[in-house]
Design an enzyme around this catalytic site. Structure first.
Site, short mmCIF file in Angstrom:
data_model
loop_
_atom_site.label_atom_id
_atom_site.label_comp_id
_atom_site.label_asym_id
_atom_site.label_seq_id
_atom_site.Cartn_x
_atom_site.Cartn_y
_atom_site.Cartn_z
N SER A 108 0.83 -1.20 0.00
CA SER A 108 0.00 0.00 0.00
C SER A 108 0.87 1.27 0.00
O SER A 108 1.70 1.45 -0.87
CB SER A 108 -0.96 -0.05 1.19
OG SER A 108 -1.98 0.91 1.05
N ASP A 151 -5.13 -4.56 -2.68
CA ASP A 151 -4.28 -4.18 -1.55
C ASP A 151 -3.97 -5.40 -0.67
O ASP A 151 -4.87 -6.14 -0.25
CB ASP A 151 -5.01 -3.12 -0.72
CG ASP A 151 -4.12 -2.47 0.33
OD1 ASP A 151 -3.37 -3.19 1.01
OD2 ASP A 151 -4.19 -1.24 0.48
#
Length: 601
Positions: free
Chosen positions: A354, A465
């Site tokens: 991320s 993610d």
């Protein structure tokens, strides 16, 4: 008389090795002699087998000089290499004591000398002092199960052969660069081709060099000469070297080398040398074809930092940094990186998820922390358009466009500093570690929360993610710092940075159900509302896997940093400079508690 002197020399050699051993060094002198006198010396050539899997366990082996390697074949017939045994370490005691067959093959990686304790000798020692030797060999089994090193300190040099794949001066250039870099870690000695194959050819001469130096480098020739054969036989690791623009196809030299005994059991690498002014290295992909390599290194001539990184990888001292996700709180990573740089702690490999993947990618490209701060703020300010909520709530087109502009056509395998980004593979229900392909795509996948942004497609699979499973991908770093063949802890140092705050997520017990109108009303009235909104709910849901395995993640890291960023909101990009400073001050204080010498040396 000569045989008597040789016997005395052998006994003294055995005693010296036993005294340096963690396992045997504590024995009183009489019992140390009793053990040494029952050992039988055996000389091994590189590639020679000590024993084979399923053989009868009728002895234990103590390494006196050289190196042994444990190997097996999996069900598909693929070679699996395991731990390497150095002087003073023993193997085979568990099977001998339990009377079980050998569990693996053991091969001499290079010319070696071993001492064999037959079962009859073991039983005689047990009769002489049952309590002492029961404790001793029970401890040996304990160390075996725990994978604890048996040496009290390393007393033999690590040896490398630098072998040019083509004619030219690449081997000399790399040897000089490696000699300088290893010289910062210990005493190093370079053996050149003009020394002749007789220089250090005897085991006694090699043993003297290994005792005096920490590292030996053999500079081989671009032909299978006597010197090259000798150098390869005596090396623990083979470092092939080629110019960056050379043909990647394996040549005749490599084909003939495969016939050399013991080569397949050594760690093998390739270094691709580039001119010092090269901006972007060549793609190393073609060099993997037809070879069994641990790693490919991209080096520039006359760049000391590249040579130092290579030396740390070869000696198991590389430092890997793992950056976790956490929205704006991830700006703390920049403060951590700055503090590490000022403390002289190298960063040899960087990976993240991320926000950590975004910052880590820019750092791997050579951007400075202050530049990364400005670029990331500009990137975050771009916003994103909502879309018809069929695949996701936001379109993701702006993020994709700006990441392509930021990283261009750079691919991950064409970075001087190795990098990876973690993502969750929805198709396979696992963490996907992206260490090849377009850099922008890897960063985008790692920054695409499921439901909020559309999954990134890669070979037909859906990537989002990585926080769903692993927000701080320490395990992926551990695998990449350990050799791919061994995958065990102890090769290098991992520093992990976790900025994912475990915030309170609950409501007043008197509230019967969550109401969207109540949430909207509290927003416009500036009333403090403890009930979570969709953002908080989705964020917590997407981080559940990481939160539940945080203890395991911490255990896999050597240093686990948690900057105090709980007071900053997840989307607090306007306070980025403050967050950077918090990360910097916190890391300074933590580094002051570390043994930096252990990391660097």
């Amino acid at each position: 008389m000569l045989e008597q002197e040789d016997g005395e020399n052998d006994l003294n050699e055995i005693l010296a090795i036993l005294r340096a051993s963690r396992l045997f060094g504590g024995l009183d002198t009489p019992w140390l002699y009793a053990l040494a006198q029952r050992l039988q010396l055996q000389r091994l050539a590189a590639g020679e087998q000590v024993y084979a899997e399923r053989d009868e366990s009728n002895s234990l082996i103590i390494v006196l000089s050289g190196r042994l390697r444990v190997k097996r074949q999996d069900r598909e017939g693929k070679l699996q290499l395991y731990n390497e045994l150095c002087p003073g370490e023993c193997i085979g005691e568990t099977g001998m004591i339990l009377r079980q067959p050998r569990t693996a093959d053991v091969i001499a990686v290079r010319d070696s000398t071993i001492a064999v304790l037959p079962r009859a000798g073991y039983e005689a020692l047990m009769l002489g002092n049952p309590l002492l030797f029961n404790q001793l060999f029970s401890q040996a089994i304990y160390h075996f199960l725990r994978h604890t090193p048996q040496l009290s300190e390393r007393r033999r040099a690590q040896t490398y052969v630098v072998l040019p794949l083509h004619a030219g001066n690449s081997a000399l250039a790399l040897c000089q660069q490696l000699e300088s870099s290893l010289g910062k870690l210990g005493k190093v000695h370079l053996l050149r081709p003009e020394s002749g194959a007789d220089n250090g050819a005897s085991l006694n001469a090699i043993d003297a060099l290994e005792t005096h130096f920490d590292y030996l480098i053999y500079q081989a020739e671009a032909s299978l000469s006597d010197w090259t054969r000798h150098a390869v036989r005596q090396a623990d690791q083979v470092v092939f070297v080629a110019e960056h623009d050379a043909s990647p196809a394996p040549g005749e030299l490599e084909a003939r080398l495969r016939e050399e005994p013991g080569l397949s059991y050594k760690r093998q690498h390739i270094v691709l040398l580039h001119p010092g002014n090269t901006l972007q290295p060549v793609a190393p992909g073609p060099w993997w074809q037809g070879r069994t390599l641990e790693r490919i290194y991209l080096l520039r001539r006359d760049h000391p930092e590249d040579g130092s990184r290579l030396a740390r990888f070869l000696t198991g001292r590389a430092v890997g940094i793992v950056l976790g996700g956490g929205g704006a709180r991830g700006f703390a990573h920049l403060g951590v990186l700055r503090a590490l740089e000022e403390a002289g702690i190298p960063i040899d490999l960087i990976g993240g998820n991320s926000m950590g993947a975004l910052i880590g990618a820019q750092y791997a490209c050579g951007a400075r922390p202050e530049e990364i701060l400005a670029r990331t703020l500009a990137f975050a300010a771009g916003g994103e358009r909502p879309t018809v909520p069929v695949v996701s709530m936001l379109s993701g087109k702006r993020l994709e466009r700006d990441l392509q502009r930021m990283f261009g056509d750079t691919t991950i395998d064409r970075l001087w500093r190795p990098y990876f980004a973690a993502a969750c593979n929805l198709s396979r229900a696992c963490t996907s570690v992206q260490d090849s392909g377009p850099l922008w795509r890897a960063v985008l996948a790692s920054n695409s929360p499921a439901g909020l942004l559309p999954p990134v497609l890669c070979d037909g699979e859906l990537l989002v993610d990585g926080a769903i499973l692993d927000n701080v991908p320490v395990e992926a770093m551990r695998v990449r710092l350990g050799t791919p063949l061994e995958k065990r802890r102890g090769n290098g140092t991992i520093i992990a940075i976790d900025v994912d705050v475990r915030e309170q997520l609950s409501v007043d017990p008197a509230i019967p159900r969550l109401s969207p109108w109540r949430k909207i009303h509290s927003h416009w009235s500036n009333k403090v509302e403890t009930a979570p909104g969709i953002g908080e709910i989705l964020y917590r849901a997407s981080h559940m896997g990481s939160l539940t395995q945080r203890a395991r993640t911490i255990s896999l890291a050597d240093f686990y940093l948690e900057p105090p960023v709980a007071d900053f909101p997840l989307m607090g990009y306007r306070r980025a400079a403050e967050i950077v400073e918090v990360g910097y001050r916190y890391t300074q204080n933590e580094i002051a508690k570390w043994d930096r010498h252990a990391i660097l040396h």
